[in-house]
Design an enzyme around this catalytic site. Sequence first.
Site, PDB file in Angstrom:
ATOM      1  N   ILE A  11       0.842  -1.206   0.000  1.00  0.00           N
ATOM      2  CA  ILE A  11       0.000   0.000   0.000  1.00  0.00           C
ATOM      3  C   ILE A  11       0.876   1.255   0.000  1.00  0.00           C
ATOM      4  CG2 ILE A  11      -1.891   1.223   1.132  1.00  0.00           C
ATOM      5  CD1 ILE A  11      -2.655  -1.427   2.496  1.00  0.00           C
ATOM      6  N   ASP A  57      14.961   1.368  10.186  1.00  0.00           N
ATOM      7  CA  ASP A  57      13.935   0.737  11.023  1.00  0.00           C
ATOM      8  C   ASP A  57      13.192   1.817  11.804  1.00  0.00           C
ATOM      9  OD1 ASP A  57      12.603  -0.799  12.953  1.00  0.00           O
ATOM     10  OD2 ASP A  57      14.221  -2.287  13.009  1.00  0.00           O
ATOM     11  N   THR A 132      -6.140  -1.194  10.511  1.00  0.00           N
ATOM     12  CA  THR A 132      -6.912  -2.252   9.857  1.00  0.00           C
ATOM     13  C   THR A 132      -8.267  -2.458  10.526  1.00  0.00           C
ATOM     14  OG1 THR A 132      -6.895  -4.649   9.519  1.00  0.00           O
ATOM     15  CG2 THR A 132      -5.614  -3.864  11.360  1.00  0.00           C
ATOM     16  N   GLU A 134      -9.250  -5.336  11.223  1.00  0.00           N
ATOM     17  CA  GLU A 134      -9.126  -6.570  12.014  1.00  0.00           C
ATOM     18  C   GLU A 134      -9.099  -6.297  13.519  1.00  0.00           C
ATOM     19  OE1 GLU A 134      -6.512  -9.609  10.716  1.00  0.00           O
ATOM     20  OE2 GLU A 134      -6.890  -9.212   8.610  1.00  0.00           O
ATOM     21  N   TYR A 158      -1.307 -10.529  14.931  1.00  0.00           N
ATOM     22  CA  TYR A 158      -1.241  -9.354  14.043  1.00  0.00           C
ATOM     23  C   TYR A 158      -2.244  -8.298  14.487  1.00  0.00           C
ATOM     24  CZ  TYR A 158      -2.502  -6.371  10.098  1.00  0.00           C
ATOM     25  OH  TYR A 158      -2.819  -5.287   9.312  1.00  0.00           O
ATOM     26  N   ASN A 187      -9.723  -5.239   3.590  1.00  0.00           N
ATOM     27  CA  ASN A 187      -8.714  -5.911   2.759  1.00  0.00           C
ATOM     28  C   ASN A 187      -8.469  -5.174   1.448  1.00  0.00           C
ATOM     29  OD1 ASN A 187      -9.634  -8.053   4.607  1.00  0.00           O
ATOM     30  ND2 ASN A 187      -8.339  -9.363   3.345  1.00  0.00           N
ATOM     31  N   ASN A 188      -7.218  -4.839   1.210  1.00  0.00           N
ATOM     32  CA  ASN A 188      -6.833  -4.180  -0.037  1.00  0.00           C
ATOM     33  C   ASN A 188      -6.399  -5.206  -1.074  1.00  0.00           C
ATOM     34  OD1 ASN A 188      -5.364  -0.945   0.619  1.00  0.00           O
ATOM     35  ND2 ASN A 188      -6.941  -1.969   1.773  1.00  0.00           N
ATOM     36  N   GLY A 292      -7.801 -19.740  14.690  1.00  0.00           N
ATOM     37  CA  GLY A 292      -8.456 -18.485  15.126  1.00  0.00           C
ATOM     38  C   GLY A 292      -8.996 -17.653  13.979  1.00  0.00           C
ATOM     39  N   HIS A 293      -9.265 -18.270  12.849  1.00  0.00           N
ATOM     40  CA  HIS A 293      -9.661 -17.561  11.619  1.00  0.00           C
ATOM     41  C   HIS A 293     -10.937 -16.742  11.822  1.00  0.00           C
ATOM     42  CE1 HIS A 293     -10.055 -18.197   6.971  1.00  0.00           C
ATOM     43  NE2 HIS A 293      -9.968 -16.926   7.309  1.00  0.00           N
TER      44      HIS A 293
HETATM   45  P1  NAD Z   1       3.349  -4.806   3.472  1.00  0.00           P
HETATM   46  O1  NAD Z   1       3.704  -5.968   4.343  1.00  0.00           O
HETATM   47  O2  NAD Z   1       3.172  -5.014   2.017  1.00  0.00           O
HETATM   48  O3  NAD Z   1       4.452  -3.670   3.641  1.00  0.00           O
HETATM   49  C1  NAD Z   1       4.991  -3.305   4.879  1.00  0.00           C
HETATM   50  C2  NAD Z   1       6.210  -2.425   4.626  1.00  0.00           C
HETATM   51  O4  NAD Z   1       6.727  -2.024   5.902  1.00  0.00           O
HETATM   52  C3  NAD Z   1       7.341  -3.161   3.899  1.00  0.00           C
HETATM   53  O5  NAD Z   1       7.870  -2.338   2.888  1.00  0.00           O
HETATM   54  C4  NAD Z   1       8.366  -3.407   5.001  1.00  0.00           C
HETATM   55  O6  NAD Z   1       9.699  -3.450   4.516  1.00  0.00           O
HETATM   56  C5  NAD Z   1       8.142  -2.202   5.911  1.00  0.00           C
HETATM   57  N1  NAD Z   1       8.567  -2.455   7.293  1.00  0.00           N
HETATM   58  C6  NAD Z   1       8.279  -3.542   8.069  1.00  0.00           C
HETATM   59  N2  NAD Z   1       8.866  -3.420   9.274  1.00  0.00           N
HETATM   60  C7  NAD Z   1       9.503  -2.221   9.279  1.00  0.00           C
HETATM   61  C8  NAD Z   1      10.258  -1.504  10.251  1.00  0.00           C
HETATM   62  N3  NAD Z   1      10.485  -2.015  11.457  1.00  0.00           N
HETATM   63  N4  NAD Z   1      10.757  -0.305   9.917  1.00  0.00           N
HETATM   64  C9  NAD Z   1      10.551   0.227   8.683  1.00  0.00           C
HETATM   65  N5  NAD Z   1       9.846  -0.411   7.729  1.00  0.00           N
HETATM   66  C10 NAD Z   1       9.319  -1.599   8.012  1.00  0.00           C
HETATM   67  O7  NAD Z   1       2.036  -4.171   4.126  1.00  0.00           O
HETATM   68  P2  NAD Z   1       0.780  -3.481   3.423  1.00  0.00           P
HETATM   69  O8  NAD Z   1      -0.177  -4.516   3.036  1.00  0.00           O
HETATM   70  O9  NAD Z   1       1.270  -2.499   2.431  1.00  0.00           O
HETATM   71  O10 NAD Z   1       0.173  -2.717   4.682  1.00  0.00           O
HETATM   72  C11 NAD Z   1       0.607  -1.401   5.024  1.00  0.00           C
HETATM   73  C12 NAD Z   1      -0.125  -0.931   6.260  1.00  0.00           C
HETATM   74  O11 NAD Z   1      -1.520  -0.935   6.029  1.00  0.00           O
HETATM   75  C13 NAD Z   1       0.101  -1.823   7.488  1.00  0.00           C
HETATM   76  O12 NAD Z   1       0.201  -0.996   8.615  1.00  0.00           O
HETATM   77  C14 NAD Z   1      -1.167  -2.679   7.548  1.00  0.00           C
HETATM   78  O13 NAD Z   1      -1.442  -3.045   8.880  1.00  0.00           O
HETATM   79  C15 NAD Z   1      -2.188  -1.711   7.012  1.00  0.00           C
HETATM   80  N6  NAD Z   1      -3.343  -2.323   6.338  1.00  0.00           N
HETATM   81  C16 NAD Z   1      -3.169  -3.255   5.350  1.00  0.00           C
HETATM   82  C17 NAD Z   1      -4.267  -3.779   4.690  1.00  0.00           C
HETATM   83  C18 NAD Z   1      -4.115  -4.793   3.573  1.00  0.00           C
HETATM   84  O14 NAD Z   1      -5.126  -5.341   3.128  1.00  0.00           O
HETATM   85  N7  NAD Z   1      -2.931  -5.069   3.080  1.00  0.00           N
HETATM   86  C19 NAD Z   1      -5.555  -3.368   5.054  1.00  0.00           C
HETATM   87  C20 NAD Z   1      -5.697  -2.436   6.085  1.00  0.00           C
HETATM   88  C21 NAD Z   1      -4.586  -1.908   6.705  1.00  0.00           C
HETATM   89  O1  DAU Z   2      -8.746  -6.785   6.841  1.00  0.00           O
HETATM   90  C1  DAU Z   2      -7.560  -6.091   6.585  1.00  0.00           C
HETATM   91  C2  DAU Z   2      -6.405  -7.057   6.604  1.00  0.00           C
HETATM   92  O2  DAU Z   2      -6.478  -7.806   5.399  1.00  0.00           O
HETATM   93  C3  DAU Z   2      -5.049  -6.385   6.734  1.00  0.00           C
HETATM   94  O3  DAU Z   2      -4.980  -5.737   7.966  1.00  0.00           O
HETATM   95  C4  DAU Z   2      -3.923  -7.409   6.611  1.00  0.00           C
HETATM   96  O4  DAU Z   2      -2.666  -6.750   6.620  1.00  0.00           O
HETATM   97  C5  DAU Z   2      -4.083  -8.157   5.298  1.00  0.00           C
HETATM   98  O5  DAU Z   2      -3.100  -9.167   5.195  1.00  0.00           O
HETATM   99  C6  DAU Z   2      -5.480  -8.765   5.207  1.00  0.00           C
HETATM  100  O6  DAU Z   2      -5.645  -9.843   6.169  1.00  0.00           O
HETATM  101  P1  DAU Z   2      -6.375 -11.233   5.799  1.00  0.00           P
HETATM  102  O7  DAU Z   2      -5.944 -12.255   6.758  1.00  0.00           O
HETATM  103  O8  DAU Z   2      -7.826 -11.008   5.627  1.00  0.00           O
HETATM  104  O9  DAU Z   2      -5.734 -11.457   4.329  1.00  0.00           O
HETATM  105  P2  DAU Z   2      -5.205 -12.760   3.586  1.00  0.00           P
HETATM  106  O10 DAU Z   2      -4.987 -12.377   2.150  1.00  0.00           O
HETATM  107  O11 DAU Z   2      -4.097 -13.432   4.309  1.00  0.00           O
HETATM  108  O12 DAU Z   2      -6.474 -13.741   3.636  1.00  0.00           O
HETATM  109  C7  DAU Z   2      -7.737 -13.349   3.089  1.00  0.00           C
HETATM  110  C8  DAU Z   2      -8.716 -14.466   3.385  1.00  0.00           C
HETATM  111  O13 DAU Z   2      -8.357 -15.615   2.573  1.00  0.00           O
HETATM  112  C9  DAU Z   2      -8.677 -14.968   4.808  1.00  0.00           C
HETATM  113  O14 DAU Z   2      -9.995 -15.326   5.215  1.00  0.00           O
HETATM  114  C10 DAU Z   2      -7.793 -16.215   4.765  1.00  0.00           C
HETATM  115  C11 DAU Z   2      -8.057 -16.754   3.378  1.00  0.00           C
HETATM  116  N1  DAU Z   2      -6.920 -17.456   2.732  1.00  0.00           N
HETATM  117  C12 DAU Z   2      -5.710 -16.830   2.688  1.00  0.00           C
HETATM  118  C13 DAU Z   2      -4.632 -17.428   2.082  1.00  0.00           C
HETATM  119  C14 DAU Z   2      -3.299 -16.744   2.043  1.00  0.00           C
HETATM  120  C15 DAU Z   2      -7.125 -18.696   2.135  1.00  0.00           C
HETATM  121  O15 DAU Z   2      -8.250 -19.258   2.161  1.00  0.00           O
HETATM  122  N2  DAU Z   2      -6.051 -19.299   1.519  1.00  0.00           N
HETATM  123  C16 DAU Z   2      -4.811 -18.721   1.482  1.00  0.00           C
HETATM  124  O16 DAU Z   2      -3.879 -19.351   0.949  1.00  0.00           O
END
Ligand code: NAD
Ligand code: DAU
Length: 353
Positions: A11, A57, A132, A134, A158, A187-188, A292-293
């Site tokens: 993101i 960091d 998030t 979550e 998490y 979820n993005n 814990g899903h």
């Molecule tokens: P990501 O795992 O793709 O990226 C995380 C980034 O943070 C990476 O570039 C990593 O190198 C950096 N990072 C990790 N630890 C670090 C540290 N100690 N110091 C500096 N950099 C560090 O994550 P994302 O999916 O892009 O999510 C970004 C943010 O958005 C997170 O805070 C996540 O909780 C939140 N979020 C994600 C989603 C989603 O669906 N992906 C949804 C809602 C909120």
């Molecule tokens: O809701 C926001 C969150 O969405 C963010 O805060 C998290 O950073 C992001 O990782 C995401 O969490 P989820 O656990 O929802 O995402 P994930 O893609 O891991 O899983 C999405 C759903 O799919 C979840 O119900 C678990 C399921 N899943 C996931 C994987 C990786 C499967 O069924 N099979 C798989 O292999």
Amino acid sequence: MILVTGGAGFIGSNFILDWIAGEQTPVVNLDKLTYAGNLENLAALQGDPRHVFVQGDICDGELVGRLLREHKPRAIVHFAAESHVDRSIHGPADFIETNINGTFRLLEEARAYWQALPQAEQAGFRFLHVSTDEVYGSLGPNDAPFSETTPYAPNSPYSASKAASDHLVRAYHHTYGLPVLTTNCSNNYGAYQFPEKLIPLIILNALNGKPLPIYGDGLNVRDWLYVGDHCTAIREVLKQGRLGETYNVGGWNEKTNLDVVYTVCAILDELRPAADGRPYASLITYVKDRPGHDRRYAIDARKIERELGWKPAETFETGMRKTVRWYLEHQDWVRNVTSGEYREWVGRNYGER
Ligand code: NAD
Ligand code: DAU
């Protein structure tokens, strides 16, 4: 100038690309480059003086303090985190360190910097914490979606670590007056998402003729938001959000995991049919559930719409099509990402399911 943490992740990199294209003002990007950080995401900005990358960091208070004093940002947008639920189950320590201690360090340095600013600049400063949905826990099938007043009930290491960070951010506003904003998003999906997460994992496994792992019965529900829409929401909150407030961000797209996987398969069947002529959905394989899903997440995004006029621009259908196309057209990116750490993770996570 703004300071972005975690800007080489999924993101964060989308946010920086959009920010520089739209706002035209520079960004300092502090990222540790963990397995999830990938500077290739920002290749389009190579040589562009508006993107200053610093590998480091957020737990390193001295470094953060120095960057703030040197670059004098008017805002911090805090993405850096350990973000994958499955990894937090296998090894929670990094989540506690980065998500809780890292956010605490960042807040401490932000507070010292902000308190030393001249009054006019103090008033304009913002600390935006990206969180998030979550943190709210799991919903039953007939429960109302999460609103900003839903009590916190995180269920995974998490989400517990993100909940702790949200509480710290809130406390720094109430105790010290730090001008904070928090977003809690669903979820993005979209370009540059690391293929440990459901949608890119399914796209890449399908293209490689590998099983498509569905945890449990596949009926867990998530709300899905195209990453570009999340980025515009963050920009709006930064511009107009009320200090100390939280804003839920969502796509009004509740889907079961099976719905999502069938959608990906149908788009792939159309755009890149399998060589053997079989539908990709024939690769669906049920595997052991995530411990814990959480069963269901849903977001009530009416506050951000009412107060800031933000609504998602993409539907699930348009966003998914863009996303699948992006992965098909960026096979070099995929190859580079899947050649390293990701491979080891696949063995650890799926080996015994
Ligand atoms: P990501 O795992 O793709 O990226 C995380 C980034 O943070 C990476 O570039 C990593 O190198 C950096 N990072 C990790 N630890 C670090 C540290 N100690 N110091 C500096 N950099 C560090 O994550 P994302 O999916 O892009 O999510 C970004 C943010 O958005 C997170 O805070 C996540 O909780 C939140 N979020 C994600 C989603 C989603 O669906 N992906 C949804 C809602 C909120
Ligand atoms: O809701 C926001 C969150 O969405 C963010 O805060 C998290 O950073 C992001 O990782 C995401 O969490 P989820 O656990 O929802 O995402 P994930 O893609 O891991 O899983 C999405 C759903 O799919 C979840 O119900 C678990 C399921 N899943 C996931 C994987 C990786 C499967 O069924 N099979 C798989 O292999």
